[in-house]
Design a protein around this motif. Structure first.
Motif, PDB file in Angstrom:
ATOM      1  N   THR A  76     -40.486  16.768   3.848  1.00 48.23           N
ATOM      2  CA  THR A  76     -39.553  15.723   4.276  1.00 48.23           C
ATOM      3  C   THR A  76     -40.285  14.784   5.217  1.00 48.23           C
ATOM      4  OG1 THR A  76     -37.631  17.166   4.057  1.00 48.23           O
ATOM      5  CG2 THR A  76     -37.382  15.230   5.444  1.00 48.23           C
ATOM      6  N   THR A  77     -40.272  13.504   4.883  1.00 48.40           N
ATOM      7  CA  THR A  77     -40.942  12.483   5.683  1.00 48.40           C
ATOM      8  C   THR A  77     -39.939  11.382   6.003  1.00 48.40           C
ATOM      9  OG1 THR A  77     -41.615  11.107   3.806  1.00 48.40           O
ATOM     10  CG2 THR A  77     -43.040  12.982   4.349  1.00 48.40           C
ATOM     11  N   ALA A  78     -40.417  10.352   6.665  1.00 45.54           N
ATOM     12  CA  ALA A  78     -39.549   9.212   6.960  1.00 45.54           C
ATOM     13  C   ALA A  78     -39.046   8.564   5.679  1.00 45.54           C
ATOM     14  CB  ALA A  78     -40.306   8.192   7.802  1.00 45.54           C
ATOM     15  N   GLY A  79     -39.781   8.724   4.592  1.00 44.58           N
ATOM     16  CA  GLY A  79     -39.394   8.118   3.317  1.00 44.58           C
ATOM     17  C   GLY A  79     -38.455   8.952   2.487  1.00 44.58           C
ATOM     18  N   GLY A  80     -38.171  10.205   2.900  1.00 40.82           N
ATOM     19  CA  GLY A  80     -37.268  11.043   2.119  1.00 40.82           C
ATOM     20  C   GLY A  80     -37.813  12.451   1.955  1.00 40.82           C
ATOM     21  N   THR A  81     -37.189  13.204   1.063  1.00 41.08           N
ATOM     22  CA  THR A  81     -37.594  14.580   0.776  1.00 41.08           C
ATOM     23  C   THR A  81     -38.235  14.624  -0.600  1.00 41.08           C
ATOM     24  OG1 THR A  81     -35.829  15.484   2.154  1.00 41.08           O
ATOM     25  CG2 THR A  81     -36.783  16.960   0.523  1.00 41.08           C
ATOM     26  N   PHE A  82     -39.404  15.289  -0.685  1.00 35.57           N
ATOM     27  CA  PHE A  82     -40.207  15.268  -1.903  1.00 35.57           C
ATOM     28  C   PHE A  82     -40.656  16.677  -2.283  1.00 35.57           C
ATOM     29  CE2 PHE A  82     -40.738  11.269   0.278  1.00 35.57           C
ATOM     30  CZ  PHE A  82     -40.736  10.297  -0.721  1.00 35.57           C
ATOM     31  N   ALA A  83     -40.717  16.944  -3.595  1.00 35.79           N
ATOM     32  CA  ALA A  83     -41.461  18.087  -4.121  1.00 35.79           C
ATOM     33  C   ALA A  83     -42.827  17.545  -4.527  1.00 35.79           C
ATOM     34  CB  ALA A  83     -40.736  18.687  -5.325  1.00 35.79           C
ATOM     35  N   ARG A  84     -43.891  18.203  -4.041  1.00 32.34           N
ATOM     36  CA  ARG A  84     -45.236  17.673  -4.278  1.00 32.34           C
ATOM     37  C   ARG A  84     -46.135  18.738  -4.890  1.00 32.34           C
ATOM     38  NH1 ARG A  84     -45.333  14.040   1.127  1.00 32.34           N
ATOM     39  NH2 ARG A  84     -44.722  12.077   0.153  1.00 32.34           N
ATOM     40  N   TRP A  85     -47.042  18.275  -5.751  1.00 30.78           N
ATOM     41  CA  TRP A  85     -48.024  19.122  -6.415  1.00 30.78           C
ATOM     42  C   TRP A  85     -49.407  18.894  -5.805  1.00 30.78           C
ATOM     43  CZ3 TRP A  85     -43.565  17.795  -8.668  1.00 30.78           C
ATOM     44  CH2 TRP A  85     -42.938  18.706  -9.519  1.00 30.78           C
ATOM     45  N   PRO A  86     -50.305  19.862  -5.973  1.00 35.63           N
ATOM     46  CA  PRO A  86     -51.655  19.700  -5.403  1.00 35.63           C
ATOM     47  C   PRO A  86     -52.392  18.460  -5.913  1.00 35.63           C
ATOM     48  CG  PRO A  86     -51.295  21.977  -6.050  1.00 35.63           C
ATOM     49  CD  PRO A  86     -50.119  21.202  -6.567  1.00 35.63           C
ATOM     50  N   ASN A  87     -52.090  18.027  -7.149  1.00 34.22           N
ATOM     51  CA  ASN A  87     -52.804  16.863  -7.689  1.00 34.22           C
ATOM     52  C   ASN A  87     -52.249  15.535  -7.177  1.00 34.22           C
ATOM     53  OD1 ASN A  87     -50.407  16.530  -9.096  1.00 34.22           O
ATOM     54  ND2 ASN A  87     -51.310  16.774 -11.130  1.00 34.22           N
ATOM     55  N   GLY A  88     -51.194  15.574  -6.338  1.00 31.38           N
ATOM     56  CA  GLY A  88     -50.632  14.347  -5.776  1.00 31.38           C
ATOM     57  C   GLY A  88     -49.362  13.868  -6.443  1.00 31.38           C
ATOM     58  N   ALA A  89     -49.001  14.443  -7.589  1.00 31.68           N
ATOM     59  CA  ALA A  89     -47.738  14.065  -8.232  1.00 31.68           C
ATOM     60  C   ALA A  89     -46.567  14.465  -7.336  1.00 31.68           C
ATOM     61  CB  ALA A  89     -47.620  14.737  -9.594  1.00 31.68           C
ATOM     62  N   GLU A  90     -45.462  13.735  -7.444  1.00 33.37           N
ATOM     63  CA  GLU A  90     -44.319  14.026  -6.587  1.00 33.37           C
ATOM     64  C   GLU A  90     -43.014  13.706  -7.292  1.00 33.37           C
ATOM     65  OE1 GLU A  90     -44.893  11.442  -3.195  1.00 33.37           O
ATOM     66  OE2 GLU A  90     -43.583   9.909  -4.085  1.00 33.37           O
ATOM     67  N   ALA A  91     -41.959  14.401  -6.840  1.00 30.84           N
ATOM     68  CA  ALA A  91     -40.592  14.125  -7.290  1.00 30.84           C
ATOM     69  C   ALA A  91     -39.730  13.946  -6.039  1.00 30.84           C
ATOM     70  CB  ALA A  91     -40.058  15.274  -8.145  1.00 30.84           C
ATOM     71  N   LYS A  92     -39.090  12.792  -5.917  1.00 22.13           N
ATOM     72  CA  LYS A  92     -38.226  12.522  -4.763  1.00 22.13           C
ATOM     73  C   LYS A  92     -36.824  13.044  -5.049  1.00 22.13           C
ATOM     74  CE  LYS A  92     -36.959   8.899  -1.472  1.00 22.13           C
ATOM     75  NZ  LYS A  92     -37.110   7.471  -1.083  1.00 22.13           N
ATOM     76  N   LEU A  93     -36.191  13.647  -4.016  1.00 19.63           N
ATOM     77  CA  LEU A  93     -34.896  14.294  -4.181  1.00 19.63           C
ATOM     78  C   LEU A  93     -33.768  13.388  -3.684  1.00 19.63           C
ATOM     79  CD1 LEU A  93     -36.898  16.632  -4.571  1.00 19.63           C
ATOM     80  CD2 LEU A  93     -35.382  18.062  -3.197  1.00 19.63           C
ATOM     81  N   PHE A  94     -32.710  13.283  -4.501  1.00 19.97           N
ATOM     82  CA  PHE A  94     -31.562  12.441  -4.184  1.00 19.97           C
ATOM     83  C   PHE A  94     -30.265  13.216  -4.374  1.00 19.97           C
ATOM     84  CE2 PHE A  94     -34.866   9.566  -5.734  1.00 19.97           C
ATOM     85  CZ  PHE A  94     -34.836   8.518  -4.810  1.00 19.97           C
ATOM     86  N   GLY A  95     -29.209  12.774  -3.695  1.00 24.62           N
ATOM     87  CA  GLY A  95     -27.856  13.221  -3.958  1.00 24.62           C
ATOM     88  C   GLY A  95     -27.082  12.118  -4.658  1.00 24.62           C
ATOM     89  N   ALA A  96     -25.845  12.447  -5.094  1.00 28.77           N
ATOM     90  CA  ALA A  96     -25.003  11.449  -5.761  1.00 28.77           C
ATOM     91  C   ALA A  96     -23.551  11.648  -5.328  1.00 28.77           C
ATOM     92  CB  ALA A  96     -25.142  11.562  -7.273  1.00 28.77           C
ATOM     93  N   HIS A  97     -23.347  11.798  -4.027  1.00 25.43           N
ATOM     94  CA  HIS A  97     -22.015  12.130  -3.527  1.00 25.43           C
ATOM     95  C   HIS A  97     -21.397  11.015  -2.688  1.00 25.43           C
ATOM     96  CE1 HIS A  97     -18.785  14.902  -2.543  1.00 25.43           C
ATOM     97  NE2 HIS A  97     -18.860  14.507  -1.290  1.00 25.43           N
ATOM     98  N   THR A  98     -22.175  10.386  -1.840  1.00 27.56           N
ATOM     99  CA  THR A  98     -21.631   9.405  -0.903  1.00 27.56           C
ATOM    100  C   THR A  98     -22.147   8.004  -1.237  1.00 27.56           C
ATOM    101  OG1 THR A  98     -23.472   9.530   0.667  1.00 27.56           O
ATOM    102  CG2 THR A  98     -21.724  11.195   0.875  1.00 27.56           C
ATOM    103  N   PRO A  99     -21.517   6.955  -0.684  1.00 28.47           N
ATOM    104  CA  PRO A  99     -22.068   5.607  -0.856  1.00 28.47           C
ATOM    105  C   PRO A  99     -23.499   5.493  -0.340  1.00 28.47           C
ATOM    106  CG  PRO A  99     -19.815   5.486  -0.069  1.00 28.47           C
ATOM    107  CD  PRO A  99     -20.192   6.934  -0.022  1.00 28.47           C
TER     108      PRO A  99
END
Length: 448
Positions: free
Chosen positions: A124-147
């Protein structure tokens, strides 16, 4: 080699060598786990997913929908880069009902990314929460509940793959699809994968009808990795019911005979945004007693439009708009606070509450929390079917509209048959539109 001598040998290695050794062991562990996984037929992805298309996994409980999507994302990361200029070649997104759900189910859970690739780390950084791999690939995590979740998706960045987890449970699924699609721009074949137990809501029905959506479906009875005793219990308990079809067989249900509302009617009357309003009410239908938390507290926000518009029959009238559904299982004090919060946020004219079924406590609690609220009570002098039928007719006449998508309310409307116990969301919906569009002046009892 003895543990003591191994520890001594490791202690003598420089930090760089230890880091390389750790990475090599993680690679071996990942490969071992990867090779021993045996998929169900419905977890096998299509050979090709169209650009901006979907692989949609519909399935009953325990059919491994999350498992299949997690494995797909890991395979995607370890496949050809979508953009070689990016560190790791991939930028992805995971959207779940809430961001916490994305963390728990999609990353850390027993069927999540870490179960398929232990090298994944959560940051978790200032830019959000991420799942990261050793090679640098990443997936950013989002919700879909609030405005606020929608705004984060709007600014979510460009992606090559989006995973929608438990899509049917997302409060703002339509917005999540719209804004995530805007960011699917990386690579030659950006696309979606999705995993969900189906619920009869418009977005899912639209997806199933889309030729760019490839659907696979799994049934709980075929999920042999679940304990046989558990499967047998669930199947026996819900055999022949809509719960079995939806929750165990993964069937996307349609209209049922005898229901006052239909999906086609709700969809035809649906609007994307509410117009200016003359009046807004927050309608409450309580649980049976102030101590009963087993039933839901129905809380619906609805308004009456300022402009006269034609209905289906050409008559000029002001239309009703259902803005929000805040219903949930909650204690009385929280129900009162939720309704009061909605009253102020929407600048409502009143909170309207039904008191026939032990709901007298609502007024007492509301006045304790905020004595400035305009609060009214309504009494049910007619049977539920008699009260509901004229409200259902407003939808048929295209003069009562749901704004956006309110899936839990819509499921209750389209599955309730007169004679059955009416659920609380539906009752609150009926009270709201009755107050705005059908109640004669002075028919409601005011409470100071």
């Amino acid at each position: 080699m003895h543990a003591a001598s191994l520890d001594a040998k490791l202690a003598g290695l420089p930090p760089e060598a230890l880091e390389l050794l750790e990475a090599e062991l993680a690679d071996r562990l990942w490969q071992k786990r990867w090779d021993r996984w045996t998929p169900y037929p419905w977890q096998v992805p299509p050979d090709e997913i169209p650009t901006l298309g979907w692989w949609l996994q519909l399935g009953g409980r325990g059919t491994g929908k999350t498992d299949g999507c997690a494995r797909y994302m890991v395979a995607h990361v370890n496949g050809p880069p979508c953009d070689p200029r990016l560190n790791g070649g991939h930028r992805m997104a995971i959207v779940a009902p809430t961001q916490g759900d994305a963390v728990e189910a999609c990353v850390n859970g027993p069927s999540g990314l870490k179960a398929h690739d232990p090298r994944v780390v959560l940051r978790t950084t200032a830019g959000g929460t991420f799942a990261r791999w050793p090679n640098g690939a990443e997936a950013k995590l989002f919700g879909a509940h609030t405005p606020d979740d929608v705004e984060r998706l709007r600014a979510g960045g460009n992606r090559c793959l989006v995973w929608m987890e438990e899509a049917a449970a997302m409060r703002r699924l339509s917005d999540a699809i719209t804004h995530s699609e805007m960011g699917l721009r990386i690579g030659k074949n950006p696309h979606y994968i999705a995993s969900t137990t189906p619920k009869p809501r418009k977005e899912l029905r639209d997806l199933k009808a889309n030729p760019k959506v490839i659907t696979t479906q799994g049934r709980t009875r075929d999920a042999i990795h679940l304990p046989e005793e558990q499967r047998a219990h669930l199947i026996a308990k819900y055999a022949g019911t809509r719960i079995e079809a939806q929750e165990l067989d993964g069937v996307l249900l349609e209209d049922i005979e005898g229901a006052l509302w239909s999906w086609a009617g709700l969809d035809k009357a649906r609007v994307g945004a509410a117009p200016p309003m003359d009046r807004i009410v927050v309608a409450m239908d309580p649980a049976a007693t102030s101590s009963d938390e087993a039933d839901e507290m129905g809380i619906i926000v609805a308004g009456l439009g300022s402009t006269y518009l034609p209905d289906k029959n050409g008559f000029q009238r002001r239309h009703g708009y259902v803005i929000d559904d805040l219903s949930a299982r909650m204690p009385p004090i929280e129900a009162a606070r939720t309704a009061i919060r909605a009253y102020h946020e929407h600048k409502a004219d009143a909170i309207v509450a039904e008191v026939n079924n032990g709901g007298e406590w609502i007024g007492t609690v509301v006045r304790q929390v905020d004595p400035t609220v305009n609060y009214r009570i309504v009494y049910a002098s007619k049977g539920k079917a008699t009260r509901a039928e004229p409200v259902a007719a407003l939808t048929d006449q295209n003069s009562a509209h749901i704004v956006g998508s309110l899936p839990d309310l819509e499921e209750q409307l389209t599955t309730w048959v007169p004679g059955d116990d009416s659920p609380d969301r539906l009752d609150a919906y009926v009270w709201a539109l009755t107050d705005l569009m059908l109640a004669p002046a002075g028919n409601l009892a005011a409470v100071a």
